[in-house]
Scaffold this motif. Structure first.
Motif, PDB file in Angstrom:
ATOM      1  N   ASP A  88       0.921  -1.194   0.012  1.00 34.72           N
ATOM      2  CA  ASP A  88       0.075   0.186   0.023  1.00 34.72           C
ATOM      3  C   ASP A  88       0.691   1.210  -0.053  1.00 34.72           C
ATOM      4  O   ASP A  88       0.415   2.353  -0.192  1.00 34.72           O
ATOM      5  N   ASN A  89       2.203   1.321   0.413  1.00 35.49           N
ATOM      6  CA  ASN A  89       2.951   2.432   0.432  1.00 35.49           C
ATOM      7  C   ASN A  89       4.376   2.121  -0.302  1.00 35.49           C
ATOM      8  O   ASN A  89       5.380   2.216   0.114  1.00 35.49           O
ATOM      9  N   GLN A  90       4.179   1.735  -1.556  1.00 37.58           N
ATOM     10  CA  GLN A  90       5.447   1.403  -2.306  1.00 37.58           C
ATOM     11  C   GLN A  90       6.253   2.576  -2.592  1.00 37.58           C
ATOM     12  O   GLN A  90       7.593   2.503  -2.309  1.00 37.58           O
ATOM     13  N   LEU A  91       5.845   3.809  -2.980  1.00 37.32           N
ATOM     14  CA  LEU A  91       6.506   4.817  -3.187  1.00 37.32           C
ATOM     15  C   LEU A  91       7.458   5.378  -2.067  1.00 37.32           C
ATOM     16  O   LEU A  91       8.521   5.510  -2.168  1.00 37.32           O
ATOM     17  N   LYS A  92       6.722   5.240  -0.863  1.00 47.31           N
ATOM     18  CA  LYS A  92       7.538   5.604   0.417  1.00 47.31           C
ATOM     19  C   LYS A  92       8.392   4.765   1.091  1.00 47.31           C
ATOM     20  O   LYS A  92       9.277   4.969   1.804  1.00 47.31           O
ATOM     21  N   LEU A  93       7.979   3.383   0.795  1.00 49.74           N
ATOM     22  CA  LEU A  93       8.705   2.317   1.820  1.00 49.74           C
ATOM     23  C   LEU A  93       9.580   1.442   0.886  1.00 49.74           C
ATOM     24  O   LEU A  93      10.619   0.941   1.345  1.00 49.74           O
ATOM     25  N   LEU A  94       9.435   1.345  -0.461  1.00 44.85           N
ATOM     26  CA  LEU A  94      10.324   0.219  -1.207  1.00 44.85           C
ATOM     27  C   LEU A  94      11.979   0.714  -1.310  1.00 44.85           C
ATOM     28  O   LEU A  94      12.102   1.890  -1.794  1.00 44.85           O
ATOM     29  N   LYS A  95      12.726  -0.148  -1.203  1.00 44.95           N
ATOM     30  CA  LYS A  95      14.424   0.138  -1.270  1.00 44.95           C
ATOM     31  C   LYS A  95      14.154   0.137  -2.959  1.00 44.95           C
ATOM     32  O   LYS A  95      13.587  -0.791  -3.526  1.00 44.95           O
ATOM     33  N   GLN A  96      15.170   1.112  -3.429  1.00 44.81           N
ATOM     34  CA  GLN A  96      15.070   1.156  -4.830  1.00 44.81           C
ATOM     35  C   GLN A  96      16.342   0.707  -5.399  1.00 44.81           C
ATOM     36  O   GLN A  96      17.361   1.147  -4.645  1.00 44.81           O
ATOM     37  N   PRO A  97      16.469   0.251  -6.648  1.00 47.17           N
ATOM     38  CA  PRO A  97      15.574  -0.292  -7.477  1.00 47.17           C
ATOM     39  C   PRO A  97      15.299  -1.553  -7.308  1.00 47.17           C
ATOM     40  O   PRO A  97      16.002  -2.338  -6.652  1.00 47.17           O
ATOM     41  N   VAL A  98      13.913  -1.906  -7.575  1.00 45.06           N
ATOM     42  CA  VAL A  98      13.541  -3.137  -7.515  1.00 45.06           C
ATOM     43  C   VAL A  98      13.390  -3.717  -9.201  1.00 45.06           C
ATOM     44  O   VAL A  98      13.067  -3.227  -9.891  1.00 45.06           O
ATOM     45  N   CYS A  99      14.311  -4.765  -9.450  1.00 42.72           N
ATOM     46  CA  CYS A  99      14.520  -5.379 -10.864  1.00 42.72           C
ATOM     47  C   CYS A  99      14.118  -6.652 -10.690  1.00 42.72           C
ATOM     48  O   CYS A  99      14.231  -7.468  -9.899  1.00 42.72           O
ATOM     49  N   ARG A 100      13.086  -6.949 -11.804  1.00 47.59           N
ATOM     50  CA  ARG A 100      12.542  -8.081 -12.103  1.00 47.59           C
ATOM     51  C   ARG A 100      12.806  -8.715 -13.271  1.00 47.59           C
ATOM     52  O   ARG A 100      12.750  -7.958 -14.392  1.00 47.59           O
ATOM     53  N   ASN A 101      13.116 -10.144 -13.491  1.00 44.20           N
ATOM     54  CA  ASN A 101      13.568 -10.599 -14.660  1.00 44.20           C
ATOM     55  C   ASN A 101      12.539 -11.752 -14.980  1.00 44.20           C
ATOM     56  O   ASN A 101      12.513 -12.805 -14.189  1.00 44.20           O
ATOM     57  N   GLY A 102      11.529 -11.335 -15.576  1.00 45.45           N
ATOM     58  CA  GLY A 102      10.376 -12.369 -15.743  1.00 45.45           C
ATOM     59  C   GLY A 102       9.558 -12.398 -14.408  1.00 45.45           C
ATOM     60  O   GLY A 102       9.602 -11.567 -13.852  1.00 45.45           O
ATOM     61  N   LYS A 103       9.207 -13.896 -14.443  1.00 44.26           N
ATOM     62  CA  LYS A 103       8.373 -13.993 -12.997  1.00 44.26           C
ATOM     63  C   LYS A 103       9.285 -14.666 -12.079  1.00 44.26           C
ATOM     64  O   LYS A 103       8.630 -14.900 -10.922  1.00 44.26           O
ATOM     65  N   THR A 104      10.368 -15.081 -12.550  1.00 42.50           N
ATOM     66  CA  THR A 104      10.873 -16.018 -11.467  1.00 42.50           C
ATOM     67  C   THR A 104      12.135 -15.491 -10.696  1.00 42.50           C
ATOM     68  O   THR A 104      12.731 -16.078  -9.947  1.00 42.50           O
ATOM     69  N   ASP A 105      12.635 -14.418 -11.244  1.00 39.90           N
ATOM     70  CA  ASP A 105      14.009 -13.554 -10.540  1.00 39.90           C
ATOM     71  C   ASP A 105      13.733 -12.294 -10.357  1.00 39.90           C
ATOM     72  O   ASP A 105      13.239 -11.529 -11.003  1.00 39.90           O
ATOM     73  N   ALA A 106      14.272 -11.733  -9.230  1.00 42.73           N
ATOM     74  CA  ALA A 106      13.982 -10.342  -8.862  1.00 42.73           C
ATOM     75  C   ALA A 106      15.252  -9.909  -7.936  1.00 42.73           C
ATOM     76  O   ALA A 106      15.632 -10.819  -7.113  1.00 42.73           O
ATOM     77  N   THR A 107      15.448  -8.571  -7.854  1.00 40.22           N
ATOM     78  CA  THR A 107      16.493  -8.106  -6.887  1.00 40.22           C
ATOM     79  C   THR A 107      15.724  -6.940  -6.221  1.00 40.22           C
ATOM     80  O   THR A 107      14.959  -6.085  -6.932  1.00 40.22           O
ATOM     81  N   VAL A 108      16.484  -6.431  -5.464  1.00 44.70           N
ATOM     82  CA  VAL A 108      16.325  -5.360  -4.526  1.00 44.70           C
ATOM     83  C   VAL A 108      17.527  -4.458  -4.277  1.00 44.70           C
ATOM     84  O   VAL A 108      18.640  -5.079  -3.850  1.00 44.70           O
ATOM     85  N   GLY A 109      17.665  -3.182  -4.632  1.00 45.34           N
ATOM     86  CA  GLY A 109      18.929  -2.505  -4.398  1.00 45.34           C
ATOM     87  C   GLY A 109      19.754  -2.775  -5.724  1.00 45.34           C
ATOM     88  O   GLY A 109      19.485  -3.362  -6.720  1.00 45.34           O
ATOM     89  N   MET A 110      21.203  -2.447  -5.552  1.00 48.09           N
ATOM     90  CA  MET A 110      22.234  -2.708  -6.808  1.00 48.09           C
ATOM     91  C   MET A 110      22.627  -4.199  -6.362  1.00 48.09           C
ATOM     92  O   MET A 110      23.530  -4.375  -5.615  1.00 48.09           O
ATOM     93  N   GLU A 111      22.546  -4.826  -7.584  1.00 52.47           N
ATOM     94  CA  GLU A 111      22.828  -6.547  -7.467  1.00 52.47           C
ATOM     95  C   GLU A 111      23.414  -6.625  -8.800  1.00 52.47           C
ATOM     96  O   GLU A 111      22.941  -7.643  -9.521  1.00 52.47           O
ATOM     97  N   GLN A 112      24.657  -5.935  -9.178  1.00 46.85           N
ATOM     98  CA  GLN A 112      25.201  -6.348 -10.504  1.00 46.85           C
ATOM     99  C   GLN A 112      25.656  -7.677 -10.772  1.00 46.85           C
ATOM    100  O   GLN A 112      25.463  -8.064 -11.808  1.00 46.85           O
ATOM    101  N   LYS A 113      26.083  -8.368  -9.849  1.00 46.70           N
ATOM    102  CA  LYS A 113      26.432  -9.771 -10.042  1.00 46.70           C
ATOM    103  C   LYS A 113      25.596 -10.579 -10.442  1.00 46.70           C
ATOM    104  O   LYS A 113      25.542 -11.306 -11.256  1.00 46.70           O
ATOM    105  N   ILE A 114      24.161 -10.410  -9.660  1.00 52.27           N
ATOM    106  CA  ILE A 114      23.050 -11.031 -10.347  1.00 52.27           C
ATOM    107  C   ILE A 114      22.619 -10.811 -11.608  1.00 52.27           C
ATOM    108  O   ILE A 114      22.185 -11.590 -12.488  1.00 52.27           O
ATOM    109  N   TRP A 115      22.620  -9.429 -11.756  1.00 49.83           N
ATOM    110  CA  TRP A 115      22.088  -9.026 -13.086  1.00 49.83           C
ATOM    111  C   TRP A 115      23.030  -9.366 -14.310  1.00 49.83           C
ATOM    112  O   TRP A 115      22.427  -9.699 -15.215  1.00 49.83           O
TER     113      TRP A 115
END
Length: 119
Positions: A88-115
């Motif tokens: 309900d409070n995504q804009l104010k509470l989410l750590k950014q960036p949230v990156c999503r690769n399809g529906k099976t993988d996601a990261t939050v914050g800077m995760e270059q090794k995973i990307w």
């Protein structure tokens, strides 16, 4: 396709976009000020993160920006209420960036090794 959720003013979101541009990896940027994650998108991010974090509760905790001015309204909630509060409070509470690769993988914050493993 890779999706980056965040805001245009966030430095890490700009860095994430630059990371994918430099590697010619197509992505879609979704500005949370204009359109927040749908319930399905949010659920797939939490589910994907829970595999890496060890569970849904841990995934929700990983998604929260502890430096946010709204964090105090989240920190003392019961675990069963935290996921709804975050949604309900995504804009104010989410750590950014949230990156999503399809529906099976996601990261939050800077995760270059995973990307780097994403195509």
């Amino acid at each position: 396709m890779i999706q980056i959720f965040g805001t245009n003013k966030n430095f890490d979101c700009k860095a994430a976009q630059r990371f994918f541009k430099e590697r010619r990896v197509p992505f879609q940027f979704i500005d949370l000020k204009e359109k927040e994650m749908s319930a399905g998108e949010f659920d797939s991010v939490v589910t994907a993160l829970s595999k890496r974090e060890g569970g849904r509760t841990e995934a929700v905790e990983a998604l929260v920006d502890k430096k946010s001015s709204e964090y105090s309204s989240f920190a003392y909630l019961d675990d069963s209420e935290k996921e709804d509060k975050l949604f309900d409070n995504q804009l104010k509470l989410l750590k950014q960036p949230v990156c999503r690769n399809g529906k099976t993988d996601a990261t939050v914050g800077m995760e270059q090794k995973i990307w780097e493993t994403w195509k």
